[in-house]
Design a protein around this motif. Structure first.
Motif, PDB file in Angstrom:
ATOM      1  N   SER A  42      47.591  51.557  51.278  1.00 23.06           N
ATOM      2  CA  SER A  42      47.620  51.070  49.904  1.00 23.06           C
ATOM      3  C   SER A  42      48.897  51.450  49.643  1.00 23.06           C
ATOM      4  O   SER A  42      49.426  50.792  48.504  1.00 23.06           O
ATOM      5  N   ASP A  47      52.172  45.703  49.562  1.00 21.22           N
ATOM      6  CA  ASP A  47      52.422  45.481  48.064  1.00 21.22           C
ATOM      7  C   ASP A  47      50.811  45.084  47.618  1.00 21.22           C
ATOM      8  O   ASP A  47      50.117  44.572  48.346  1.00 21.22           O
ATOM      9  N   GLY A  48      50.456  45.576  46.226  1.00 24.62           N
ATOM     10  CA  GLY A  48      49.204  44.975  45.813  1.00 24.62           C
ATOM     11  C   GLY A  48      48.263  46.285  45.944  1.00 24.62           C
ATOM     12  O   GLY A  48      48.600  47.410  46.077  1.00 24.62           O
ATOM     13  N   THR A  49      47.051  45.963  45.461  1.00 23.21           N
ATOM     14  CA  THR A  49      46.185  46.947  45.058  1.00 23.21           C
ATOM     15  C   THR A  49      45.157  47.024  45.956  1.00 23.21           C
ATOM     16  O   THR A  49      44.605  45.833  46.479  1.00 23.21           O
ATOM     17  N   CYS A  50      44.637  48.020  46.516  1.00 22.20           N
ATOM     18  CA  CYS A  50      43.652  48.232  47.671  1.00 22.20           C
ATOM     19  C   CYS A  50      42.173  48.368  46.547  1.00 22.20           C
ATOM     20  O   CYS A  50      42.250  49.272  46.103  1.00 22.20           O
ATOM     21  N   GLY A  70      49.429  45.292  38.249  1.00 22.84           N
ATOM     22  CA  GLY A  70      50.032  45.884  39.395  1.00 22.84           C
ATOM     23  C   GLY A  70      50.314  47.235  39.404  1.00 22.84           C
ATOM     24  O   GLY A  70      50.959  47.697  40.418  1.00 22.84           O
ATOM     25  N   THR A  93      45.853  39.465  40.171  1.00 19.71           N
ATOM     26  CA  THR A  93      46.788  40.270  40.560  1.00 19.71           C
ATOM     27  C   THR A  93      46.933  40.164  42.003  1.00 19.71           C
ATOM     28  O   THR A  93      45.793  39.694  42.702  1.00 19.71           O
ATOM     29  N   ARG A  94      47.681  40.980  42.663  1.00 20.67           N
ATOM     30  CA  ARG A  94      47.775  40.880  44.095  1.00 20.67           C
ATOM     31  C   ARG A  94      47.333  41.997  44.906  1.00 20.67           C
ATOM     32  O   ARG A  94      47.053  42.961  44.341  1.00 20.67           O
ATOM     33  N   LEU A  95      46.421  41.546  45.709  1.00 15.31           N
ATOM     34  CA  LEU A  95      45.450  42.529  46.509  1.00 15.31           C
ATOM     35  C   LEU A  95      46.133  42.845  47.932  1.00 15.31           C
ATOM     36  O   LEU A  95      46.857  42.033  48.675  1.00 15.31           O
ATOM     37  N   SER A  96      45.977  43.937  48.412  1.00 17.42           N
ATOM     38  CA  SER A  96      46.477  44.362  49.675  1.00 17.42           C
ATOM     39  C   SER A  96      45.359  44.632  50.666  1.00 17.42           C
ATOM     40  O   SER A  96      45.744  44.529  51.890  1.00 17.42           O
ATOM     41  N   VAL A 120      43.219  38.484  52.586  1.00 20.01           N
ATOM     42  CA  VAL A 120      43.362  39.996  52.384  1.00 20.01           C
ATOM     43  C   VAL A 120      42.521  40.530  53.401  1.00 20.01           C
ATOM     44  O   VAL A 120      41.352  40.369  53.756  1.00 20.01           O
TER      45      VAL A 120
END
Length: 590
Positions: A52, A56-59, A103, A127-130, A164
């Motif tokens: 995480s 980049d991004g959210t876990c 983010g 949003t961006r997911l990791s 993802v």
């Protein structure tokens, strides 16, 4: 992408990964879907926390209980991870959603009920997911011991964001459950990583229930740290908690019948304490991320070996010595068989197999750990050196003749009487009841004496465990399906006779030898400072530093921030927040 080893050292204060952690992290960073089966205390959370911070991004972490999420949140924030929970009890939900969209979160913890909803899926698209991390992944399987239907609804969410990576994590899954998790969450077979199930720091001890309260009081006298005692009913929880509290030890109950506010308060008090005992039903514990639990005791039989493994696994998560005691009775097995008869027919064979496995665990004269590990498909040595049977090998005798006498007495008295009365008949103890029933004229009256008399209670227990005897609705004994073979001499009854256990009354001398230098003035001063900081911050002491870190401080006495930062478990955030304070304690003790 930041080097995961740099993250591990800077954020968490560890010099290298342990066990299969690196293997799991590398798969996640490579975008591969993975199921990691790792024992409690092996550092499962690091396997998604490090990625995480590297990606980049959210876990998004799916976790089954709000209390568990909040414990994990505190631990993540303490090392500088930008984390939040999105639960029904959070008052800052709008703020969390804004941070998520912007983010500004590394981790977002949610329950499966929320994660499987359409509105949450729409939010994730903003949003961006990791990474998706599915914690306690055994909950997805009907074969698992703690099935949660909402976990079954996660697959559409995972597939909607198919690019993802997904990481499923569990400590408790046999081969059947593992296969089901892979299928339900869309993870390929090559994505399975099994670290093993052994918890070598836990000492397993199993004994017949004699006087449960006294047996657990003896355990408390030996174990000064935090502990969990599992009782089977709410009434049993209340009664046992009241008795244990008479020792002066802080003791609190926990069960579903308590007011929710009281449950939350009791749980928070336990998490923050360094010596409290909580007496609870099995609902307690899954949501506890407390590493310094020194003992777990069962005042009755757990549901299965899987449940036993997970519940005992709440002890010693910090890697320090811990003990797991199970006190069982034959009536536990009788009640379990009655419950099996009440479940749907398709599940009865599996439930019977689970009960048989438990019977083998409590009845064995061999290594307990070996039976546990083999149950999960893992090879194990003949002895482990850290269970009751390995440390004090019991005697095993052939009690088949005594078993035949007992079964004959049950049959000849009409299968209407309980264990105590059958014993009295076999021992030839005359009473108004035996005279009135004419049982003193039976051939079985008085046929047991001398040393054999001491075998009657354990033989009765073994016959009930093996389903050679059952109790009817009126409490009388009747034959079970295994009785015939024993009576005809076609089967043997081997009896395990545990060695006499010495009672210890001196508190503070933990079984297995505690590793903390109790009485060391510097160690005690460091613990006192940790307690003070934790109280001011509203955090559990272990979130500040684990006992192992304080032990290193007391032994190595670092004199500078740089030297303190070299200790395992001291990351950059904690060094900045607490370093000077603890260095001052060390200097004052010089």
């Amino acid at each position: 992408m930041t080097d995961p080893l740099d993250i591990l050292h800077t954020t968490f204060g560890f010099s290298d990964f342990r066990g299969v952690q690196r293997q799991v992290v590398d798969r996640v960073l490579g975008g591969q879907n993975t199921l990691a089966v790792m024992p409690t205390g092996a550092g499962k959370s690091l396997c998604y926390q490090v990625p995480s911070l590297a990606l980049d991004g959210t876990c998004v972490v799916v976790s089954p209980l709000i209390a568990l999420m909040h414990d994990q949140l505190r631990a993540a924030e303490a090392v500088g991870i930008r984390a939040a929970t999105l639960t029904s009890v959070d008052e800052n939900r709008e703020e969390t959603i804004q941070r998520f969209r912007a983010g500004q979160l590394d981790l977002l913890y949610v329950a499966p009920e929320r994660a499987s909803g359409e509105s949450f899926r729409n939010l994730l698209g903003q949003t961006r997911l990791s990474l998706f991390a599915i914690d306690e992944a055994h909950c997805v399987s009907e074969w698992g011991h703690d099935f949660r239907p909402d976990y079954r609804l996660l697959r559409p969410l995972l597939d909607r964001f198919g690019d993802v990576p997904r990481l499923a994590l569990t400590a408790t899954a046999d081969a059947h459950t593992r296969a089901d998790i892979l299928e339900q969450l869309g993870i390929p077979q090559e994505g399975l990583i099994v670290a093993g199930f052994d918890r070598p720091n836990i000492r397993y001890t199993i004994a017949p229930r004699e006087n449960t309260t006294r047996q657990i009081l003896d355990l408390l006298a030996e174990q000064p740290g935090p502990g969990i005692v599992y009782a089977q009913t709410r009434a049993g929880v209340e009664k046992l908690a009241e008795k244990l509290a008479e020792t002066g030890r802080p003791v609190l109950p926990y069960h579903a019948g308590l007011d929710p506010a009281v449950r939350r308060r009791n749980q928070a008090a336990f998490v923050a304490s360094e010596e409290m005992v909580v007496v609870a039903t099995v609902a307690f514990g899954m949501g506890i991320d407390k590493p310094d639990v020194r003992f777990v005791a069962h005042a009755g039989l757990p549901k299965s070996i899987e449940a036993y493994y997970q519940e005992t696994g709440r002890a010693g998560r910090d890697g320090d010595p811990a003990v797991a005691h199970l006190f069982w009775g034959a009536d536990d097995f009788a009640r379990a068989r009655q419950r099996i008869g009440e479940v749907e027919p398709g599940r009865q064979a599996g439930e019977r197999a689970r009960l048989t496995a438990l019977g083998a665990l409590v009845e064995t004269a061999g290594c307990r750990r070996r039976i546990l590990l083999r149950h999960f498909g893992e090879d194990a040595p003949e002895t482990c050196g850290n269970c009751d049977n390995c440390l004090s090998p019991p005697a095993a005798i052939d009690a088949s003749v005594t078993a035949q006498k007992f079964l004959s007495a049950v049959f000849r008295t009409g299968m209407m009487f309980g264990v105590g009365y059958i014993e009295s008949v076999l021992l030839g103890q005359s009473s108004e009841r035996s005279l009135m029933n004419g049982h003193e004229q039976l051939s079985v009256f008085g046929i047991v004496d001398g040393e054999e008399a001491a075998l009657l209670k354990p033989v009765a227990r073994a016959l009930l465990l093996r389903d050679a005897l059952r109790t009817n609705a009126h409490g009388g004994l009747e034959f079970g399906p295994e009785a015939k073979a024993l009576l005809k001499g076609q089967a043997e009854l081997k009896l395990v006779l545990p060695p006499k256990r010495e009672r210890r009354a001196k508190r503070g001398r933990a079984v297995g030898g505690g590793v903390n230098p109790i009485g060391n003035p510097l160690f005690e001063a460091l613990r006192a400072k940790r307690r003070e900081i934790a109280m001011e911050a509203g955090l559990p002491p272990y979130v500040i530093f684990h006992d192992s870190v304080l032990r290193d401080m007391a032994m190595l006495r670092p004199g500078t921030l740089n030297a303190l930062g070299q200790l395992s478990g001291v990351g950059a955030r904690k060094l900045e927040a607490y370093g000077d304070t603890f260095l001052q304690v060390i200097r004052e003790a010089a």
